[in-house]
Scaffold this motif. Structure first.
Motif, mmCIF file in Angstrom:
data_model
loop_
_atom_site.group_PDB
_atom_site.id
_atom_site.type_symbol
_atom_site.label_atom_id
_atom_site.label_comp_id
_atom_site.label_asym_id
_atom_site.label_seq_id
_atom_site.Cartn_x
_atom_site.Cartn_y
_atom_site.Cartn_z
ATOM 1 N N ASN A 1 -150.172 45.532 -74.681
ATOM 2 C CA ASN A 1 -150.691 44.298 -74.082
ATOM 3 C C ASN A 1 -151.338 43.465 -75.182
ATOM 4 N N VAL A 2 -150.525 42.599 -75.774
ATOM 5 C CA VAL A 2 -151.002 41.802 -76.911
ATOM 6 C C VAL A 2 -151.355 40.375 -76.474
ATOM 7 N N ALA A 3 -150.663 39.859 -75.459
ATOM 8 C CA ALA A 3 -150.882 38.463 -75.039
ATOM 9 C C ALA A 3 -152.346 38.219 -74.706
ATOM 10 N N ALA B 1 -142.092 34.582 -69.822
ATOM 11 C CA ALA B 1 -142.957 34.531 -68.640
ATOM 12 C C ALA B 1 -144.261 33.840 -68.967
ATOM 13 N N ASP B 2 -144.754 33.130 -67.967
ATOM 14 C CA ASP B 2 -146.096 32.568 -68.083
ATOM 15 C C ASP B 2 -146.990 33.446 -67.211
ATOM 16 N N PHE B 3 -147.973 34.097 -67.833
ATOM 17 C CA PHE B 3 -148.788 35.083 -67.111
ATOM 18 C C PHE B 3 -149.783 34.456 -66.136
ATOM 19 N N THR B 4 -149.852 33.114 -66.117
ATOM 20 C CA THR B 4 -150.666 32.506 -65.072
ATOM 21 C C THR B 4 -149.861 32.446 -63.763
ATOM 22 N N TYR C 1 -159.593 26.091 -88.742
ATOM 23 C CA TYR C 1 -161.025 26.369 -88.587
ATOM 24 C C TYR C 1 -161.383 27.700 -89.259
ATOM 25 N N ARG C 2 -160.529 28.694 -89.063
ATOM 26 C CA ARG C 2 -160.805 30.021 -89.644
ATOM 27 C C ARG C 2 -160.760 29.999 -91.168
ATOM 28 N N LYS C 3 -159.785 29.288 -91.700
ATOM 29 C CA LYS C 3 -159.674 29.183 -93.168
ATOM 30 C C LYS C 3 -160.935 28.530 -93.739
ATOM 31 N N GLY D 1 -146.305 35.969 -80.710
ATOM 32 C CA GLY D 1 -147.556 35.566 -81.340
ATOM 33 C C GLY D 1 -147.725 36.208 -82.713
ATOM 34 N N ALA D 2 -148.855 35.903 -83.358
ATOM 35 C CA ALA D 2 -149.075 36.370 -84.734
ATOM 36 C C ALA D 2 -149.043 37.901 -84.815
ATOM 37 N N MET D 3 -149.843 38.555 -83.996
ATOM 38 C CA MET D 3 -149.875 40.023 -84.087
ATOM 39 C C MET D 3 -148.709 40.652 -83.341
ATOM 40 N N SER E 1 -162.704 39.542 -85.903
ATOM 41 C CA SER E 1 -161.896 38.348 -86.204
ATOM 42 C C SER E 1 -160.701 38.675 -87.104
ATOM 43 N N VAL E 2 -159.540 38.184 -86.696
ATOM 44 C CA VAL E 2 -158.304 38.386 -87.461
ATOM 45 C C VAL E 2 -157.810 37.000 -87.893
ATOM 46 N N MET E 3 -157.256 36.896 -89.083
ATOM 47 C CA MET E 3 -156.800 35.597 -89.589
ATOM 48 C C MET E 3 -155.471 35.207 -88.935
ATOM 49 N N THR E 4 -155.575 34.649 -87.715
ATOM 50 C CA THR E 4 -154.409 34.110 -87.000
ATOM 51 C C THR E 4 -154.823 32.758 -86.416
ATOM 52 N N ASP E 5 -153.888 32.131 -85.716
ATOM 53 C CA ASP E 5 -154.112 30.812 -85.130
ATOM 54 C C ASP E 5 -154.820 30.898 -83.772
ATOM 55 N N ILE F 1 -141.750 40.235 -74.477
ATOM 56 C CA ILE F 1 -142.131 39.243 -73.468
ATOM 57 C C ILE F 1 -142.962 38.164 -74.150
ATOM 58 N N GLU F 2 -142.565 36.912 -73.897
ATOM 59 C CA GLU F 2 -143.229 35.800 -74.569
ATOM 60 C C GLU F 2 -143.262 34.616 -73.620
ATOM 61 N N ARG F 3 -144.229 33.745 -73.808
ATOM 62 C CA ARG F 3 -144.325 32.577 -72.931
ATOM 63 C C ARG F 3 -143.375 31.487 -73.376
ATOM 64 N N GLU F 4 -143.608 30.909 -74.523
ATOM 65 C CA GLU F 4 -142.764 29.766 -74.890
ATOM 66 C C GLU F 4 -142.541 29.596 -76.376
ATOM 67 N N ARG F 5 -143.377 30.242 -77.184
ATOM 68 C CA ARG F 5 -143.222 30.031 -78.620
ATOM 69 C C ARG F 5 -141.771 30.341 -78.975
ATOM 70 N N ASP F 6 -141.269 29.814 -80.068
ATOM 71 C CA ASP F 6 -139.850 29.929 -80.348
ATOM 72 C C ASP F 6 -139.449 31.337 -80.751
ATOM 73 N N ALA G 1 -165.604 32.434 -70.809
ATOM 74 C CA ALA G 1 -164.320 32.864 -70.230
ATOM 75 C C ALA G 1 -163.696 33.965 -71.076
ATOM 76 N N TYR G 2 -163.763 33.813 -72.387
ATOM 77 C CA TYR G 2 -163.168 34.824 -73.271
ATOM 78 C C TYR G 2 -163.960 36.138 -73.194
ATOM 79 N N CYS G 3 -165.282 36.039 -73.326
ATOM 80 C CA CYS G 3 -166.097 37.263 -73.298
ATOM 81 C C CYS G 3 -165.954 37.985 -71.956
#
Ligand code: NAP
Length: 238
Positions: free
Chosen positions: A82-84, A55-58, A192-194, A11-13, A180-184, A31-36, A147-149
């Protein structure tokens, strides 16, 4: 030689963190889910020194398999990052049970599982640290993001409680609480962030967040929580 486990490593960070750790000569278990992930990072990193897992953490079995694999290959882990995370920003009426569950699995349960599963290896380090990427949304409730909060509030409770439980026992649990961090990240993503930025909203950049992480790993004594908010963040969330 220090060894780190990094979730969300593509991921970005996460990917910036891996690059910074490489510069510090830390062995990385990515450890990453699927991004390249097998793109840029794999070309950059020496495959004889670093380790890559998908890995998919679900899926709890995915996490457990990785933990078993790490335990079979390594004696000691110095850092668990733990960044994911996922950001599903929806109001209650639109939120599905599977989105709620995924938020809890990725943002909370995976951190419990990795912390518990890797604890024997973390205890073999002299100055171990489990650093989790928390959010201001884990302190300040925000409408339409239940859900996020809820998941980031739970993560904050998990990390701060374990910080006290392990005080003086050689494993520092640290929460890095970010505005807020400027990532996707999250619903709407980068576009949206831009757009919000052009309307005056302030964002942290990835580099300043990762510099803070590197500063924290070098400390001999660490706090239970570090907070990085862009200008105006707390006023916006009230
Ligand atoms: N950006 C912000 O404004 C902000 C603010 C506060 C806190 N944070 C926190 O910072 C962390 C990193 O965010 P970021 O901005 O770098 O976003 P990001 O680029 O979207 O990174 C999120 C990472 O989590 C991984 N992930 C998502 N679902 C997963 C799953 N089911 N199983 C395993 N891994 C999964 C992603 O993998 P894929 O690439 O395969 O999807 C990605 O590597 C998150 O925990 C987030 O909550 C971000």
């Amino acid at each position: 030689m220090k060894t780190a486990v990094i979730t969300g490593a593509g991921g970005a960070m996460g990917s910036e963190l891996v690059k910074a750790l490489e510069k510090e000569d830390v062995t990385c278990i990515l450890i990453e889910r699927e991004r390249d992930l097998l793109g840029e990072l794999v070309h950059m990193l020496d495959g004889n020194k670093h380790f890559f897992y998908k890995a998919d953490f679900t899926n709890q079995k995915d996490i457990q398999n990785i933990i078993s694999n790490i335990i079979s290959k390594h004696q000691k882990i110095d850092y668990l990052f733990n960044v994911a995370g996922i950001g599903i920003y929806k109001k209650l009426e639109d939120l599905t049970l599977s989105e709620w569950r995924a938020s809890m699995d990725i943002n909370v349960n995976s951190i419990f599982l990795f912390s518990k599963g890797l604890l024997p290896l973390l205890k073999n380090s002299k100055n171990a640290m489990v650093l989790s990427f928390g959010s201001g949304m884990g302190i300040y409730p925000k409408e339409n993001r239940v859900a996020y909060c809820a998941s980031k509030f739970a993560l904050r409770g998990l990390s701060l409680t374990l910080s006290r439980e392990f005080k003086g026992r050689g494993v520092d649990f640290v929460l890095l609480t970010l505005g807020s961090v400027m990532t996707d990240f999250g619903t709407g993503g980068l576009i949206y962030r831009k757009k919000l930025e052009t309307n005056g909203k302030k964002y942290l950049n990835v580099e300043e967040v990762i510099s803070k992480v590197i500063e924290i790993i070098k400390l001999s004594s660490r706090k239970e929580e570090y907070t990085l908010f862009p200008e105006g963040y707390e006023e916006e969330t009230k």
